[in-house]
Design an enzyme around this catalytic site. Structure first.
Site, mmCIF file in Angstrom:
data_model
loop_
_atom_site.group_PDB
_atom_site.id
_atom_site.type_symbol
_atom_site.label_atom_id
_atom_site.label_comp_id
_atom_site.label_asym_id
_atom_site.label_seq_id
_atom_site.Cartn_x
_atom_site.Cartn_y
_atom_site.Cartn_z
ATOM 1 N N SER A 1 0.840 -1.237 0.105
ATOM 2 C CA SER A 1 0.156 -0.026 -0.101
ATOM 3 C C SER A 1 0.813 1.344 -0.013
ATOM 4 O O SER A 1 1.875 1.068 0.050
ATOM 5 C CB SER A 1 -0.879 -0.100 1.384
ATOM 6 O OG SER A 1 -0.154 0.186 2.316
ATOM 7 N N LYS A 2 0.452 2.183 -0.062
ATOM 8 C CA LYS A 2 1.047 3.639 -0.202
ATOM 9 C C LYS A 2 2.049 4.025 0.938
ATOM 10 O O LYS A 2 3.128 4.460 0.729
ATOM 11 C CB LYS A 2 -0.022 4.833 -0.269
ATOM 12 C CG LYS A 2 -1.361 4.726 -1.049
ATOM 13 C CD LYS A 2 -2.298 4.272 -0.434
ATOM 14 C CE LYS A 2 -2.967 3.161 -0.952
ATOM 15 N NZ LYS A 2 -3.594 2.098 0.180
ATOM 16 N N ARG A 3 1.651 3.339 2.044
ATOM 17 C CA ARG A 3 2.744 3.391 3.139
ATOM 18 C C ARG A 3 3.927 2.759 2.999
ATOM 19 O O ARG A 3 4.876 3.016 3.877
ATOM 20 C CB ARG A 3 1.876 3.252 4.538
ATOM 21 C CG ARG A 3 1.716 1.682 4.748
ATOM 22 C CD ARG A 3 0.798 1.371 5.914
ATOM 23 N NE ARG A 3 0.449 -0.019 5.806
ATOM 24 C CZ ARG A 3 1.268 -0.982 6.292
ATOM 25 N NH1 ARG A 3 2.401 -0.712 6.626
ATOM 26 N NH2 ARG A 3 0.933 -2.211 6.102
ATOM 27 N N HIS A 4 3.867 1.844 2.017
ATOM 28 C CA HIS A 4 5.404 1.292 1.886
ATOM 29 C C HIS A 4 6.058 2.038 0.783
ATOM 30 O O HIS A 4 7.328 1.624 0.296
ATOM 31 C CB HIS A 4 4.965 -0.115 0.857
ATOM 32 C CG HIS A 4 4.273 -1.099 1.855
ATOM 33 N ND1 HIS A 4 3.201 -1.559 1.787
ATOM 34 C CD2 HIS A 4 5.133 -1.774 3.100
ATOM 35 C CE1 HIS A 4 2.989 -2.243 2.916
ATOM 36 N NE2 HIS A 4 4.048 -2.409 3.576
#
Length: 449
Positions: A208-211
RNA sequence: GCCCCCAUCGUCUAGUGGCCCAGGAUGUCAGGUUCUCAGCCUGAAGACAGGGGUUCAAAUCCCCUUGGGGGUACCA
């Protein structure tokens, strides 16, 4: 060219950029098609009116092109095939295999009637998977807005487009019994299924974006080479069967089989990608790299109008084995393009603010200002002679010079750097440093006096 | 909760019953080359999740547990 009747498709939904998981799915489909001399079709599944966007569609197409994943048919858009789905849904109603259903909100949709019993999937990578169909509820196939649901559109399209092998992420395994039921209800020819493992983030959770960077375009913009990304992605869930890590596209096509696709999900690893990209950079000729660098640097706002092609080529040559991405190269070489050097404080403290350094740099200044041919050889001769004369080891001179000239304690070879920088700029930096950065020695000197 | 999938060094993987006290890559550490760093070269540490079976023999087959992932939507 087509000697088989194999046909596969990549069917992303345009609700966001093409992320690396999707890219890998596209790649495996593409590889399978090319290996078998079949057809690779691209289908855009834009049946979610809320979340689908044209920008996303464009980004997906751009990403595929950049990666070199060319398609033979399409792109087909599901939003343009609404009447086809409607016809098929109504046919099922007429057959008594589906029914109209109105929910609490008053929305009228068509649901498919699931039959009880065991459903078997003969998956090409997982083997046989069995589901109990009685556990699956009657699901909506045509929404109140007239759009089909994923499971329905997918089956109608795959059957109509004569897809022979459905290669997709294994998060779709649980959709498969529903789709098989649909194939059977229509009497469509059953395709082969191959569910490939998913790609997880670096912490093992769903990407996800947090990666951080997860989209193909981000990797492009950070200056990765498309072939390196493709190579890296190919090795996530597949291997050629030997110890080979760097594999050309051609070789990948030759060796790709579903049999060698494994079942375990893989964690994305940026560090290894960086290494691989570095390998590809080293293996790419300087001329080609220079062209790419020029484009990348200009896009990053570097003014190259006064820079010659030969000079840029020399820069790339000097850094050829030292950079992993174009962004990395830009970070390392920024001081070549700016009027004011950004000095790293720690480096200045460690190498410039020491007694005698100011004097030493002045010696350097006067020694090299005498050089007519300001190149690596003459610089080295002159400065080696200087250290001998002054009686210091060369490293004692190299580090202060490096900081004075590049602003950092790390750089490419100092003579090559000076040569590329040119005499004027080199002398200026030396001068500036002795006057403004080597204060400590100056202070000590003045108190001594 | 229920259903499904998966399980080898930190990470990516090789391995389909004996060739494995498990091989490669990356990363890490050490040494070498060297003006720093990177690169390159050499070396080291590092894994079959646990427990039961089956078998003369199991990382490889079966079962259980645990862990991770996915699904269970008028999202795809």
């Amino acid at each position: 060219m087509l000697s088989s009747n194999i046909k596969v498709r990549f069917a992303p939904s345009p609700t966001g950029y093409l992320h690396i998981g999707g890219a890998r799915t596209a790649l495996f489909n593409w590889l399978f098609a090319r290996h078998n001399k079949g057809i690779f079709l691209l289908r855009i599944e834009d049946t979610d009116q809320q979340r689908s966007t044209e920008e996303a569609t464009q980004a997906i197409l751009d990403s595929m092109k950049w990666l070199g994943l060319d398609w033979d048919e399409g792109p087909n858009f599901q939003s343009q095939r609404l009447s086809i789905y409607k016809q098929h849904a109504e046919k099922l109603v007429a057959l008594g295999k589906a029914f109209y259903d109105t929910d609490e909100e008053g929305r009228k949709a068509i649901r498919f009637k699931m039959q009880d019993g065991a459903t078997e999937i003969n998956d090409l990578v997982h083997g046989t998977i069995t589901f109990d169909a009685s556990l699956i509820e009657d699901f909506v196939i045509l929404k109140a807005d007239g759009f089909p649901t994923y499971n329905f559109a997918c089956v109608v399209d795959d059957a109509e487009m004569e897809i022979t092998h459905i290669i997709r992420g294994d998060d779709h395994i649980s959709n498969t019994p529903k789709q098989i039921a649909l194939y059977n209800a229509f009497g469509f020819k059953m395709p082969e299924f191959a569910h490939i493992p998913m790609i997880l983030g670096e912490d093992g959770s769903r990407l996800s974006k947090r990666h951080g960077a997860t989209s193909v375009t981000e990797y492009r913009d950070k200056g990765y080479l498309p072939h390196a990304l493709v190579n890296f992605l190919a090795l996530l869930g597949w291997s050629p069967g030997n110890d080979q890590e760097i594999i050309s596209i051609q070789e990948m096509i030759e060796k790709f089989t579903l049999k060698r696709v494994n079942k375990t999900s893989a964690q994305f690893n940026n560090t290894k990608l960086d290494w691989m990209n570095g390998q590809y950079i080293k293996n790419t000729p300087v001329e080609h790299l220079t062209t790419e660098v020029k484009v990348f640097f200009e896009k990053a706002g570097i003014d190259l109008t006064k820079i010659s092609a030969a000079w840029l080529s020399s820069l790339v040559t000097l850094y050829h084995e030292r950079f992993k991405t174009f962004q990395d190269l830009l970070n390392q070489t920024r001081f070549f393009f700016t009027d004011t050097i950004e000095y790293d404080q720690a480096a200045v403290d460690k190498f410039l603010k020491k007694e005698g350094i100011g004097e030493l740099l002045k010696e350097v200044h006067s020694a090299i200002s005498l050089i007519e041919n300001f190149d690596k050889k003459h610089l080295e001769d002159s400065l080696r002679a200087l250290t001998t004369r002054v009686g210091v080891g060369f490293s004692k001179l190299a580090q202060p010079m490096r900081v004075a000239i590049t602003g950092k304690s790390i750089s490419a070879g100092i003579f090559e750097t000076m040569e590329l920088l040119g005499k004027e700029r080199t002398l200026y930096s030396l001068d500036y440093s002795t006057k403004h950065l080597c204060e400590k020695s100056e202070t000590i000197k003045s108190t001594a006096l």
